[in-house]
Design an enzyme around this catalytic site. Structure first.
Site, PDB file in Angstrom:
ATOM      1  CG  MET A  27      -2.129  -0.946   1.019  1.00  0.00           C
ATOM      2  SD  MET A  27      -3.232  -0.964   2.447  1.00  0.00           S
ATOM      3  CE  MET A  27      -2.250  -1.899   3.627  1.00  0.00           C
ATOM      4  CB  THR A  28       1.113   3.855  -2.648  1.00  0.00           C
ATOM      5  OG1 THR A  28       1.594   2.984  -3.656  1.00  0.00           O
ATOM      6  CG2 THR A  28       1.709   5.231  -2.851  1.00  0.00           C
ATOM      7  CD  GLN A 103       3.817  -3.815  -5.396  1.00  0.00           C
ATOM      8  OE1 GLN A 103       3.593  -2.642  -5.095  1.00  0.00           O
ATOM      9  NE2 GLN A 103       2.870  -4.648  -5.777  1.00  0.00           N
ATOM     10  CG  HIS A 155       2.865  -3.153  -8.901  1.00  0.00           C
ATOM     11  ND1 HIS A 155       1.737  -3.684  -9.478  1.00  0.00           N
ATOM     12  CD2 HIS A 155       2.450  -2.066  -8.201  1.00  0.00           C
ATOM     13  CE1 HIS A 155       0.679  -2.946  -9.156  1.00  0.00           C
ATOM     14  NE2 HIS A 155       1.086  -1.957  -8.383  1.00  0.00           N
ATOM     15  CE1 TYR A 160       0.037   3.127 -11.231  1.00  0.00           C
ATOM     16  CE2 TYR A 160      -0.722   1.098 -10.183  1.00  0.00           C
ATOM     17  CZ  TYR A 160      -0.731   2.486 -10.280  1.00  0.00           C
ATOM     18  OH  TYR A 160      -1.515   3.222  -9.431  1.00  0.00           O
TER      19      TYR A 160
HETATM   20  C1  LIG Z   1      -3.979   3.274   0.008  1.00  0.00           C
HETATM   21  C2  LIG Z   1      -3.718   2.099  -0.901  1.00  0.00           C
HETATM   22  C3  LIG Z   1      -2.512   2.010  -1.581  1.00  0.00           C
HETATM   23  C4  LIG Z   1      -2.235   0.910  -2.416  1.00  0.00           C
HETATM   24  N1  LIG Z   1      -1.017   0.824  -3.033  1.00  0.00           N
HETATM   25  C5  LIG Z   1      -0.699  -0.306  -3.740  1.00  0.00           C
HETATM   26  C6  LIG Z   1       0.628  -0.495  -4.239  1.00  0.00           C
HETATM   27  O1  LIG Z   1       1.546   0.311  -4.038  1.00  0.00           O
HETATM   28  N2  LIG Z   1       0.872  -1.627  -4.952  1.00  0.00           N
HETATM   29  C7  LIG Z   1      -0.103  -2.559  -5.184  1.00  0.00           C
HETATM   30  O2  LIG Z   1       0.165  -3.564  -5.845  1.00  0.00           O
HETATM   31  N3  LIG Z   1      -1.356  -2.406  -4.693  1.00  0.00           N
HETATM   32  C8  LIG Z   1      -1.667  -1.327  -3.959  1.00  0.00           C
HETATM   33  N4  LIG Z   1      -2.905  -1.212  -3.388  1.00  0.00           N
HETATM   34  C9  LIG Z   1      -3.874  -2.341  -3.486  1.00  0.00           C
HETATM   35  C10 LIG Z   1      -3.762  -3.232  -2.236  1.00  0.00           C
HETATM   36  O3  LIG Z   1      -2.524  -3.923  -2.210  1.00  0.00           O
HETATM   37  C11 LIG Z   1      -4.884  -4.285  -2.154  1.00  0.00           C
HETATM   38  O4  LIG Z   1      -4.779  -5.167  -3.252  1.00  0.00           O
HETATM   39  C12 LIG Z   1      -6.266  -3.659  -2.146  1.00  0.00           C
HETATM   40  O5  LIG Z   1      -6.346  -2.635  -1.174  1.00  0.00           O
HETATM   41  C13 LIG Z   1      -7.349  -4.711  -1.892  1.00  0.00           C
HETATM   42  O6  LIG Z   1      -7.137  -5.335  -0.643  1.00  0.00           O
HETATM   43  P1  LIG Z   1      -8.025  -4.913   0.639  1.00  0.00           P
HETATM   44  O7  LIG Z   1      -9.452  -5.043   0.197  1.00  0.00           O
HETATM   45  O8  LIG Z   1      -7.650  -5.901   1.693  1.00  0.00           O
HETATM   46  O9  LIG Z   1      -7.692  -3.509   0.982  1.00  0.00           O
HETATM   47  C14 LIG Z   1      -3.209  -0.111  -2.581  1.00  0.00           C
HETATM   48  C15 LIG Z   1      -4.429   0.000  -1.900  1.00  0.00           C
HETATM   49  C16 LIG Z   1      -4.680   1.067  -1.070  1.00  0.00           C
HETATM   50  C17 LIG Z   1      -5.998   1.110  -0.307  1.00  0.00           C
END
Ligand SMILES: Cc1cc2nc3c(=O)[nH]c(=O)nc-3n(C[C@H](O)[C@H](O)[C@H](O)COP(=O)(O)O)c2cc1C
Length: 335
Positions: A27-28, A103, A155, A160
Site C-alpha cells: 500500500m503506497t 514491491q 508489480h 502500471y
Molecule cells: C492506500 C492504498 C494504496 C495501495 N497501493 C498499492 C501499491 O503500491 N501496490 C499494489 O500492488 N497495490 C496497492 N494497493 C492495493 C492493495 O494492495 C490491495 O490489493 C487492495 O487494497 C485490496 O485489498 P483490501 O481489500 O484488503 O484492501 C493499494 C491499496 C490502497 C488502499
C-alpha cells in the site's frame, strides 16, 4: 470457524518459512522524503510484523529509472540513502519475527510530470528504453538483496508499466506482451536462487475495474506460464473481492486459477476484514476453507491493516470488539 490458533500457524512457501499465512498487501503511502524510508516507515511495518502478519509486502517502491514515478515521497530502491533506509526497515521486521518483500514498481504511462522534468510526456518505449528499464529493475533487485529483503515482488498489476504490456488495449503488439517475463528473468538473475520472486498481477486496472487481461483460463495460463518459466516462484493474484469467481462455470477465484494453471503457490487478496462482522458473517470461514481446499496458500490484507495493525492477533484471540471498521479516511490517518 476453524480453531483460532490455525490462523497463525507457521507455513513455508517457496522455501520461505513464515510465522503465519497472513500477508500485508502493498500500500503506497508517500512518507519517504526524497525516496528514502525513515525510522517511522520501519516502525510502521514492524507493528504489523509483530502482530501476526507473516510476510510484509512493502508499498510500491520505485526502481531507479527517471521514468518510474513522479512522487518524491514514494520510496525508491536505489543504492545509497534509500538502501540504508530499507536496511533499517528489514532489520525491524526481522527483529519482530517477520519476513519482508520489496514491491518493485514502475508507473508506466501513469507517471506524471515532476519538478525538474516538466516537459515529460509518456511515449511508446523503443530500443534502448527496454534495456534501460531492465537494467533499473536488475539494479533494484541487487539493492533488495543487500538491504536484507527476504523476497522481491514485481508489480505487474493495476494498469502500471508491466500490466500495460499484458493488456491488448494498451499493447496490441502480441510479441511485446512478454516484456514482463524479461523483467522477471532479469531480476531472477540478480537474486539468490533460494530467494522467492513473487509476481503480482490483476485482471482489472485501477482506473477500469472491468478491464481484463484474459477472457479464458487458456489465455491466463499462457501469461502465467511465461512468468513461471522466467523464474516466478509465487503468484499474487490481485482482485477486489476474494470470493468472486474469475471465469464463468467455476467458483475458483483468481489466485485459485493461478495455482491450478501453473502449480505455483498463490496469494489471494480482496476485501478481507473491512468490517467487524466479516468474521461473524461467514466470509472468514469461507476465506479459511478455500485455503484449506488448496485454492491459495497465503492471504493478503490491505486496508484492514491500516487502522488495525493487530487485526490477525485480535481475530485469533477472539477479541473482535477491539477491531474498528475500515473507513476511507484511514488511508490518510494511518497510511
Ligand atoms: C492506500 C492504498 C494504496 C495501495 N497501493 C498499492 C501499491 O503500491 N501496490 C499494489 O500492488 N497495490 C496497492 N494497493 C492495493 C492493495 O494492495 C490491495 O490489493 C487492495 O487494497 C485490496 O485489498 P483490501 O481489500 O484488503 O484492501 C493499494 C491499496 C490502497 C488502499
Amino acid at each position: 470457524m476453524p480453531a483460532a490458533t490455525t490462523l497463525v500457524e507457521p507455513v513455508t512457501v517457496a522455501g520461505l518459512p513464515l510465522s503465519s499465512p497472513f500477508v500485508m498487501a502493498p500500500m503506497t503511502r508517500e512518507r519517504s522524503p526524497h525516496g528514502v524510508p525513515t525510522p517511522e516507515v520501519a516502525a510502521y511495518y514492524r507493528r504489523r510484523a509483530e502482530n501476526g502478519v507473516g510476510l510484509v509486502i512493502t508499498e510500491g517502491v520505485l526502481i531507479g529509472h527517471r521514468s518510474a514515478g513522479h512522487q518524491s515521497a514514494v520510496p525508491r530502491l536505489t543504492p545509497g540513502a534509500a538502501e540504508a533506509g530499507w536496511r533499517r526497515v528489514t532489520g525491524e521486521v526481522h527483529d519482530a519475527g517477520g519476513r519482508i518483500a520489496a514491491q518493485l514498481w514502475h508507473l508506466g504511462s501513469r507517471r506524471e510530470p515532476i519538478d525538474g522534468y516538466p516537459a515529460w510526456t509518456p511515449r511508446t518505449m523503443s530500443g534502448g528504453d527496454f534495456d534501460a528499464v531492465l537494467r533499473a529493475y536488475a539494479e533494484s533487485a541487487r539493492v533488495a538483496v543487500r538491504a536484507g529483503f527476504d523476497a522481491v515482488e514485481v508489480h505487474a498489476a493495476h494498469g502500471y508499466l508491466l500490466d500495460e504490456f499484458l493488456w491488448h488495449v494498451s499493447n496490441p503488439t502480441r510479441a511485446r506482451r512478454l516484456f514482463p517475463a524479461e523483467v522477471i528473468r532479469a531480476i531472477r538473475a540478480e537474486i539468490p536462487s533460494c530467494m522467492p520472486l513473487i509476481v503480482r498481477f490483476s485482471q482489472f486496472k485501477e482506473r477500469d475495474h472491468d478491464a481484463r487481461i484474459a477472457e479464458t483460463p487458456g489465455e491466463l495460463g499462457m501469461i502465467l506460464e511465461a512468468f513461471r518459466e522466467a523464474g516466478a516462484d509465487v503468484l499474487h493474484a490481485s482482485q477486489r473481492r476474494f470470493w468472486e469467481p474469475t471465469f464463468a462455470g467455476s467458483d475458483l477465484n483468481l489466485a485459485g486459477w493461478a495455482r491450478r494453471l501453473t502449480g505455483l503457490p498463490s496469494i489471494t487478496v480482496g476485501s478481507v476484514g473491512l468490517t467487524r462482522d466479516f468474521v461473524s458473517s461467514g466470509r472468514m470461514r469461507e476465506l479459511l476453507e478455500r485455503r484449506q481446499r488448496g485454492e491459495y496458500d497465503l492471504i493478503a490484507l490491505g486496508r484492514v491493516l491500516l487502522g488495525n495493525p493487530a487485526w490477525v492477533r485480535l481475530v485469533a484471540a477472539g477479541r473482535l470488539d477491539e477491531i474498528r471498521d475500515y473507513h476511507k479516511s484511514d488511508e490518510q490517518r494511518f497510511s
